[in-house]
Design a protein around this motif. Structure first.
Motif, PDB file in Angstrom:
ATOM      1  N   TRP A  73      46.161  34.300  39.395  1.00  0.00           N
ATOM      2  CA  TRP A  73      46.595  33.454  40.433  1.00  0.00           C
ATOM      3  C   TRP A  73      46.298  32.128  40.255  1.00  0.00           C
ATOM      4  O   TRP A  73      46.914  31.291  39.986  1.00  0.00           O
ATOM      5  CB  TRP A  73      46.218  33.975  41.546  1.00  0.00           C
ATOM      6  CG  TRP A  73      46.834  33.012  43.347  1.00  0.00           C
ATOM      7  CD1 TRP A  73      47.950  34.215  43.198  1.00  0.00           C
ATOM      8  CD2 TRP A  73      46.280  31.530  42.936  1.00  0.00           C
ATOM      9  NE1 TRP A  73      48.840  32.707  44.638  1.00  0.00           N
ATOM     10  CE2 TRP A  73      47.700  31.151  44.207  1.00  0.00           C
ATOM     11  CE3 TRP A  73      44.762  31.316  43.852  1.00  0.00           C
ATOM     12  CZ2 TRP A  73      46.817  30.545  45.597  1.00  0.00           C
ATOM     13  CZ3 TRP A  73      44.760  30.045  44.240  1.00  0.00           C
ATOM     14  CH2 TRP A  73      46.227  29.811  45.693  1.00  0.00           C
ATOM     15  N   THR A  77      49.634  29.581  39.386  1.00  0.00           N
ATOM     16  CA  THR A  77      49.058  27.934  39.614  1.00  0.00           C
ATOM     17  C   THR A  77      49.168  26.755  39.276  1.00  0.00           C
ATOM     18  O   THR A  77      50.023  25.586  39.737  1.00  0.00           O
ATOM     19  CB  THR A  77      48.397  28.221  41.436  1.00  0.00           C
ATOM     20  OG1 THR A  77      48.854  30.337  42.292  1.00  0.00           O
ATOM     21  CG2 THR A  77      48.933  27.397  42.380  1.00  0.00           C
ATOM     22  N   ALA A  84      49.361  32.529  32.752  1.00  0.00           N
ATOM     23  CA  ALA A  84      48.928  34.496  33.419  1.00  0.00           C
ATOM     24  C   ALA A  84      48.380  35.029  33.178  1.00  0.00           C
ATOM     25  O   ALA A  84      47.256  36.062  33.110  1.00  0.00           O
ATOM     26  CB  ALA A  84      49.593  35.159  34.950  1.00  0.00           C
ATOM     27  N   GLY A 118      47.747  40.861  39.761  1.00  0.00           N
ATOM     28  CA  GLY A 118      48.373  39.597  39.712  1.00  0.00           C
ATOM     29  C   GLY A 118      49.254  39.101  39.176  1.00  0.00           C
ATOM     30  O   GLY A 118      50.163  38.808  39.110  1.00  0.00           O
TER      31      GLY A 118
END
Length: 198
Positions: A73, A77, A84, A118
């Motif tokens: 995450w 972000t 990711a 995630g």
């Protein structure tokens, strides 16, 4: 930030998060000494369970899982979605090879499940269902773990973008490789069941 720099930063952050040895920290805080001195010598939840402290084992599982979710995450972000999958692999490697413990960490199952969530809830649900079904049927943690990774590797290519699916394949293969000793014991019929002391 350049793509390569972002990927490197995401990998470093995720590896540091993954390297937090919650099983060791929790058992020491509970006055149980060094978890590496009992059972399999592993710092993960399965070995923590061998202390007889189910609450500590559950906390280890949740925290190891949570650091995987958080690593992916944060990477997405802070550095964008492309970071990711890189963070997912790095978090699992960080858990398996924490520098603070001489590179000798856990086998990565809980953290792998965390990064799966995630990356995409669909692959996580499939892997978790595979783990629960296999572990419940066999009462052997490693059977659940290997089943979860096999399911994740397949389902990833059905529900995730290619980059994330490839990351899941790498993670699944690595976690399975970390279970090489378990696989040998399974074939020999001597792998301990969940909660059984070795």
């Amino acid at each position: 930030m350049g793509e390569a720099l972002a990927g490197g930063a995401a990998a470093l952050l995720a590896a540091l998060l993954g390297s937090i040895p919650f099983g060791l920290l929790l058992t020491r805080a509970a006055g149980l000494g060094d978890i590496r001195a009992i059972g399999s010598g592993n710092i993960g939840a399965t070995n923590v369970l061998r202390t007889g402290r189910k609450g500590l084992a559950a906390a280890t599982l949740l925290l190891d899982f949570g650091k995987g979710v958080l690593a992916v995450w944060l990477a997405a972000t802070l550095f964008g979605p492309a970071a990711a999958p890189i963070a997912a692999v790095a978090a699992v490697l960080g858990h398996c090879h924490p520098p603070w413990l001489g590179g000798k960490g856990g086998k990565g199952v809980a953290t792998a499940l965390g990064v799966l969530l995630g990356l995409g809830w669909g692959v996580f649900v499939a892997a978790a269902a595979g783990w629960l079904a296999a572990a419940a049927a066999s009462r052997i943690s490693s059977v659940g773990a290997l089943s979860a990774m096999a399911v994740a590797a397949g389902v990833g290519f059905l529900v995730l973008p290619l980059g994330a699916a490839l990351a899941v394949l790498v993670i699944a293969a690595y976690v399975a490789w970390r279970h090489e000793g378990n696989i040998r014991r399974l074939l020999a019929g001597i792998e301990p069941r969940i909660g059984e002391k070795r």
